[in-house]
Write a protein that holds these residues in place. Structure first.
Motif, PDB file in Angstrom:
ATOM      1  N   VAL A  52      20.325  52.894 -24.080  1.00 20.60           N
ATOM      2  CA  VAL A  52      21.250  52.555 -23.369  1.00 20.60           C
ATOM      3  C   VAL A  52      22.465  52.070 -23.764  1.00 20.60           C
ATOM      4  O   VAL A  52      23.633  52.166 -23.648  1.00 20.60           O
ATOM      5  CB  VAL A  52      20.595  51.692 -22.020  1.00 20.60           C
ATOM      6  CG1 VAL A  52      21.773  51.325 -21.139  1.00 20.60           C
ATOM      7  CG2 VAL A  52      19.635  52.688 -21.254  1.00 20.60           C
ATOM      8  N   VAL A  53      22.039  50.981 -24.561  1.00 17.82           N
ATOM      9  CA  VAL A  53      23.120  50.132 -25.199  1.00 17.82           C
ATOM     10  C   VAL A  53      23.953  50.821 -26.103  1.00 17.82           C
ATOM     11  O   VAL A  53      25.200  50.843 -26.141  1.00 17.82           O
ATOM     12  CB  VAL A  53      22.534  48.903 -26.047  1.00 17.82           C
ATOM     13  CG1 VAL A  53      23.653  48.090 -26.753  1.00 17.82           C
ATOM     14  CG2 VAL A  53      21.953  47.781 -24.883  1.00 17.82           C
ATOM     15  N   ALA A  54      23.026  51.645 -27.237  1.00 15.81           N
ATOM     16  CA  ALA A  54      23.954  52.514 -28.067  1.00 15.81           C
ATOM     17  C   ALA A  54      24.939  53.545 -27.360  1.00 15.81           C
ATOM     18  O   ALA A  54      25.763  53.671 -27.789  1.00 15.81           O
ATOM     19  CB  ALA A  54      22.787  53.192 -29.006  1.00 15.81           C
ATOM     20  N   GLY A  55      24.164  54.034 -26.396  1.00 20.33           N
ATOM     21  CA  GLY A  55      24.957  55.081 -25.814  1.00 20.33           C
ATOM     22  C   GLY A  55      26.266  54.804 -25.225  1.00 20.33           C
ATOM     23  O   GLY A  55      27.413  55.442 -25.215  1.00 20.33           O
ATOM     24  N   LEU A  56      26.087  53.716 -24.312  1.00 19.60           N
ATOM     25  CA  LEU A  56      27.456  53.063 -23.847  1.00 19.60           C
ATOM     26  C   LEU A  56      28.405  52.705 -24.943  1.00 19.60           C
ATOM     27  O   LEU A  56      29.624  52.869 -24.757  1.00 19.60           O
ATOM     28  CB  LEU A  56      27.028  51.955 -22.833  1.00 19.60           C
ATOM     29  CG  LEU A  56      26.056  52.044 -21.716  1.00 19.60           C
ATOM     30  CD1 LEU A  56      25.882  51.028 -20.825  1.00 19.60           C
ATOM     31  CD2 LEU A  56      27.000  53.325 -20.588  1.00 19.60           C
ATOM     32  N   ALA A  57      27.901  51.997 -26.091  1.00 22.93           N
ATOM     33  CA  ALA A  57      28.727  51.634 -27.013  1.00 22.93           C
ATOM     34  C   ALA A  57      29.471  52.806 -27.593  1.00 22.93           C
ATOM     35  O   ALA A  57      30.650  52.799 -27.919  1.00 22.93           O
ATOM     36  CB  ALA A  57      27.919  51.087 -28.108  1.00 22.93           C
ATOM     37  N   VAL A  58      28.941  53.748 -28.091  1.00 20.20           N
ATOM     38  CA  VAL A  58      29.413  55.289 -28.440  1.00 20.20           C
ATOM     39  C   VAL A  58      30.372  55.649 -27.366  1.00 20.20           C
ATOM     40  O   VAL A  58      31.503  56.025 -27.852  1.00 20.20           O
ATOM     41  CB  VAL A  58      28.369  56.322 -28.666  1.00 20.20           C
ATOM     42  CG1 VAL A  58      28.986  57.577 -29.027  1.00 20.20           C
ATOM     43  CG2 VAL A  58      27.464  55.642 -29.735  1.00 20.20           C
ATOM     44  N   ALA A  59      30.056  55.666 -26.165  1.00 18.97           N
ATOM     45  CA  ALA A  59      31.136  55.989 -25.187  1.00 18.97           C
ATOM     46  C   ALA A  59      32.354  55.150 -25.064  1.00 18.97           C
ATOM     47  O   ALA A  59      33.406  55.664 -25.099  1.00 18.97           O
ATOM     48  CB  ALA A  59      30.486  56.077 -23.931  1.00 18.97           C
ATOM     49  N   VAL A  60      32.117  53.911 -25.282  1.00 20.98           N
ATOM     50  CA  VAL A  60      33.213  52.848 -25.309  1.00 20.98           C
ATOM     51  C   VAL A  60      34.124  53.159 -26.570  1.00 20.98           C
ATOM     52  O   VAL A  60      35.353  53.201 -26.503  1.00 20.98           O
ATOM     53  CB  VAL A  60      32.670  51.583 -25.051  1.00 20.98           C
ATOM     54  CG1 VAL A  60      33.883  50.569 -25.535  1.00 20.98           C
ATOM     55  CG2 VAL A  60      32.199  51.282 -23.645  1.00 20.98           C
ATOM     56  N   ALA A  61      33.371  53.404 -27.654  1.00 15.93           N
ATOM     57  CA  ALA A  61      34.208  53.622 -28.874  1.00 15.93           C
ATOM     58  C   ALA A  61      35.105  54.975 -28.794  1.00 15.93           C
ATOM     59  O   ALA A  61      36.238  54.978 -29.240  1.00 15.93           O
ATOM     60  CB  ALA A  61      33.121  53.720 -30.174  1.00 15.93           C
ATOM     61  N   ALA A  62      34.212  56.022 -28.324  1.00 11.27           N
ATOM     62  CA  ALA A  62      35.086  57.213 -28.111  1.00 11.27           C
ATOM     63  C   ALA A  62      36.191  57.127 -27.225  1.00 11.27           C
ATOM     64  O   ALA A  62      37.245  57.846 -27.322  1.00 11.27           O
ATOM     65  CB  ALA A  62      33.977  58.313 -27.547  1.00 11.27           C
ATOM     66  N   MET A  63      35.965  56.175 -26.136  1.00 11.50           N
ATOM     67  CA  MET A  63      37.117  56.325 -25.044  1.00 11.50           C
ATOM     68  C   MET A  63      38.249  55.323 -25.888  1.00 11.50           C
ATOM     69  O   MET A  63      39.477  55.556 -25.724  1.00 11.50           O
ATOM     70  CB  MET A  63      36.579  55.320 -23.903  1.00 11.50           C
ATOM     71  CG  MET A  63      37.754  55.103 -22.872  1.00 11.50           C
ATOM     72  SD  MET A  63      37.251  54.226 -21.329  1.00 11.50           S
ATOM     73  CE  MET A  63      35.685  55.148 -20.899  1.00 11.50           C
ATOM     74  N   GLY A  64      37.854  54.460 -26.554  1.00 10.05           N
ATOM     75  CA  GLY A  64      38.916  53.591 -27.412  1.00 10.05           C
ATOM     76  C   GLY A  64      39.817  54.349 -28.342  1.00 10.05           C
ATOM     77  O   GLY A  64      40.820  54.162 -28.613  1.00 10.05           O
ATOM     78  N   LEU A  65      39.059  55.208 -28.874  1.00 15.44           N
ATOM     79  CA  LEU A  65      39.861  56.101 -29.944  1.00 15.44           C
ATOM     80  C   LEU A  65      40.697  57.128 -29.489  1.00 15.44           C
ATOM     81  O   LEU A  65      41.863  57.543 -29.996  1.00 15.44           O
ATOM     82  CB  LEU A  65      38.639  56.904 -30.859  1.00 15.44           C
ATOM     83  CG  LEU A  65      37.988  56.152 -31.733  1.00 15.44           C
ATOM     84  CD1 LEU A  65      36.810  57.068 -32.368  1.00 15.44           C
ATOM     85  CD2 LEU A  65      38.862  55.577 -32.890  1.00 15.44           C
ATOM     86  N   SER A  66      40.517  57.501 -28.105  1.00 20.94           N
ATOM     87  CA  SER A  66      41.350  58.481 -27.331  1.00 20.94           C
ATOM     88  C   SER A  66      41.924  57.863 -25.972  1.00 20.94           C
ATOM     89  O   SER A  66      42.363  58.691 -25.334  1.00 20.94           O
ATOM     90  CB  SER A  66      40.568  59.751 -27.166  1.00 20.94           C
ATOM     91  OG  SER A  66      39.334  59.370 -26.050  1.00 20.94           O
ATOM     92  N   PHE A  67      42.276  56.577 -26.067  1.00 15.58           N
ATOM     93  CA  PHE A  67      42.533  56.088 -24.828  1.00 15.58           C
ATOM     94  C   PHE A  67      43.724  56.383 -24.463  1.00 15.58           C
ATOM     95  O   PHE A  67      43.756  56.728 -23.121  1.00 15.58           O
ATOM     96  CB  PHE A  67      42.128  54.332 -24.850  1.00 15.58           C
ATOM     97  CG  PHE A  67      42.572  53.766 -23.344  1.00 15.58           C
ATOM     98  CD1 PHE A  67      41.741  53.624 -22.521  1.00 15.58           C
ATOM     99  CD2 PHE A  67      43.809  53.269 -23.073  1.00 15.58           C
ATOM    100  CE1 PHE A  67      41.996  53.128 -21.124  1.00 15.58           C
ATOM    101  CE2 PHE A  67      44.176  52.734 -21.957  1.00 15.58           C
ATOM    102  CZ  PHE A  67      43.189  52.343 -20.926  1.00 15.58           C
ATOM    103  N   GLN A  68      44.738  56.543 -25.265  1.00  8.45           N
ATOM    104  CA  GLN A  68      45.961  56.929 -24.810  1.00  8.45           C
ATOM    105  C   GLN A  68      46.114  58.104 -24.201  1.00  8.45           C
ATOM    106  O   GLN A  68      46.525  58.412 -22.940  1.00  8.45           O
ATOM    107  CB  GLN A  68      47.079  56.732 -26.054  1.00  8.45           C
ATOM    108  CG  GLN A  68      48.544  56.863 -25.553  1.00  8.45           C
ATOM    109  CD  GLN A  68      49.505  56.945 -26.804  1.00  8.45           C
ATOM    110  OE1 GLN A  68      49.000  56.263 -27.830  1.00  8.45           O
ATOM    111  NE2 GLN A  68      50.672  56.955 -26.546  1.00  8.45           N
TER     112      GLN A  68
END
Length: 553
Positions: free
Chosen positions: A163-179
């Motif tokens: 759960v923690v790793a999945g959410l971390a990856v999702a947040v990281a992917a969101m951060g990389l493409s946030f704009q």
């Protein structure tokens, strides 16, 4: 000495995390083809940056699925949960790719209120093949897969880490493409409803918080003070048909400037057609309760309680009210407290098929006898008959018109509209309008035959419009704020007998001045009350289209 517990990986099976990742990859890729098609169609994403954004978006979706799956990653729950996810993804992908729809709360309302007959019309071999390939096949592979389960304690730790790793990856992917993500979701809101099957689960959750029925099952009274002002002794009681159409587009009515003459019979009867009329929803479950309410679209959607509607207020005023329903889906609650004849009671040989679906002409059959059964004292004040049509209900448009009214050929003769050319789809749809024209003209002729003892009138409008393949969109039900105009622009027609015009003070010539003025179903409730001379605290003259005509008179 061989250590027996150390069997091969194949015999032990896959780790739970591996199964969850494989399922997430399938859902994020194949299950979201509609989303990727939508993104690929955006000009601003047609470059390398757009491709990288798409990959990051897919990674985010997959990571969220893995994190959510980990909450159910136990021996007896993982496979059932993934089965639901895979089948939901398959169904969502099919309907979004085939009809261009999105899945959100109002669409989920439609799904929950769909009756078996409407559901059968959506079935096809194309659908069966798609669900088999996209859903049943991966589910079968899932259940054939052996999973190597660790001890419950270790699985609990693994689930927490996942759960923690999945959410971390999702947040990281969101951060990389946030704009790009924020700009795309802000400028193209509809894309968020293509994230499959999270869109379906989110819609169900929202529906739980904002149910179809407000305030539980309670229905609060409305307009109990309603009454009709005394009439002159020589006045005839009104006999009014209020026809609620189904899925009719304003721009496909010849009366409204359509290149095809789809409404010759109505034109010959001198009706008034309002060309700039708009619905308050894009599906029956939204539009019909809204237009029967005094609130208007915005206030209705924000309401906290259920109340009675137009039919109830007319009954409170003392009118004899009758609801005729030619749809198995029913009246969406607006006729629950007035005399009703449903589609099963309308069954008539020659007008109904073996499956129980009837042509709209059936509602005139035996209508005099049905009216005669209403209370005499109410009939003396006047009769209001609501007719809920089958109209142009899709996708099986070809079923909605009899052979004699198939003016445009060739027509699409399948419910899988994607298998037909757009010309065939439009032909089948236009034939339903030709038949609706005939039905309404027949209604007017029936009213004219009763002019000796009554003051007859008819008002017709559709509940919503329809997409016929424009921009790969079919049917209706898109969220109102970004639904195309063709799903909201509706026909609205008046016919008033000379006696009704004289008694009400509302002339067709005066209503004709509104031909190009913008009106909406927000005005329906109050316009009907005005036409029928009903006084009540809930009546709002500003929303009554006939008020200016009475003032002029």
């Amino acid at each position: 000495m061989t250590n027996r517990p150390s069997l091969s990986a194949a015999r032990r099976g896959l780790r739970p995390l591996t199964v969850m990742v494989l399922a997430a990859l399938w859902v994020a890729s194949i299950g979201n083809l509609a989303l990727w098609r939508g993104l690929a169609a955006l000009p601003e994403l047609g470059n390398t940056r757009g491709l990288l954004f798409g990959l990051a978006f897919a990674l985010m979706i997959g990571a969220v699925h893995v994190a959510l799956s980990a909450l159910f990653a136990w021996r007896w729950t993982l496979k059932p949960m993934l089965t639901v996810v895979l089948l939901a993804a398959a169904a969502g992908a099919y309907f979004m790719l085939s009809y261009g729809v999105v899945i959100e709360r109002t669409m989920m309302v439609n799904v929950l209120l769909t009756d078996s007959r409407e559901a059968r019309e959506l079935l096809s071999w194309r659908m069966a093949g798609a669900l088999l390939l996209l859903g049943v096949l991966p589910v079968a592979l899932l259940w054939r897969t052996r999973i190597a389960w660790p001890t419950p304690g270790r699985q609990a730790r693994n689930n927490l880490f996942t759960v923690v790793a999945g959410l971390a990856v999702a947040v990281a992917a969101m951060g990389l493409s946030f704009q790009d993500l924020s700009a795309t979701m802000r400028n193209h809101t509809q894309l968020r409803y293509l994230i499959n099957p999270l869109n379906s689960f989110y819609a169900i959750a929202i529906l739980g918080q904002q149910p179809i029925q407000r305030n539980g099952a309670a229905v609060l009274p409305l307009g109990e003070d309603a009454h009709v002002a005394p009439r002159p002794a020589d006045a005839r009681p009104p006999l009014v048909l209020l026809v609620v159409g189904e899925t009719a587009r304003s721009d496909h009515f010849g009366l409204n400037g359509y290149a095809r003459d789809t409404t010759p019979e109505l034109a010959a009867r001198g009706v008034v057609s309002l060309r700039n009329a708009w619905s308050c929803g894009t599906n029956t479950a939204a539009s019909v309760p809204c237009m029967f309410s005094p609130l208007g679209r915005v206030a209705f959607n924000e309401r906290q309680d259920n109340t009675e509607g137009l039919a109830d207020v007319l009954q409170h005023a003392g009118y004899a009210v009758l609801w005729l329903d030619n749809q198995a889906g029913g009246c969406k609650g607006v006729c629950d407290r007035v005399p009703t004849v449903d589609d099963q009671a309308l069954q008539t040989p020659g007008l109904c098929d073996a499956e129980g679906e009837c042509l709209d002409e059936v509602m005139l059959n035996g209508l005099d006898e049905r009216i005669a059964q209403l209370p005499f004292d109410r009939r003396a004040r006047g009769v209001v008959v609501f007719m809920h049509q089958m109209g142009s209900h899709g996708p099986a448009y070809y079923k909605r018109s009899p052979k004699a009214f198939k003016k445009f050929e060739p027509e699409c003769t399948t419910n899988a509209l994607q298998q037909c050319s757009r010309e065939q789809v439009v032909n089948a749809y236009d034939n339903t309008i030709v038949y609706t024209d005939h039905v309404l003209a027949s209604d007017i002729d029936w009213l004219k035959a009763h002019e000796t003892n009554w003051a007859p009138a008819l008002m017709y409008l559709s509940d919503h419009g329809e997409s016929l393949g424009e921009n790969n969109l079919y049917l209706h039900g898109l969220p109102y704020r970004f639904a195309p105009d063709v799903q909201k622009h509706i026909p609205w027609i008046f016919w008033l007998s000379p006696q009704f015009q004289q008694q009400s003070g509302i002339t067709q010539a005066c209503l004709g001045k509104l031909r190009d003025e913008k009106v909406s179903q927000d005005d329906y409730f109050h316009t009907v009350l005005g036409l029928l001379g009903v006084a009540t605290r809930v009546y709002q003259p500003a929303r009554d289209m006939g008020v200016m005509c009475r003032a002029a008179g």
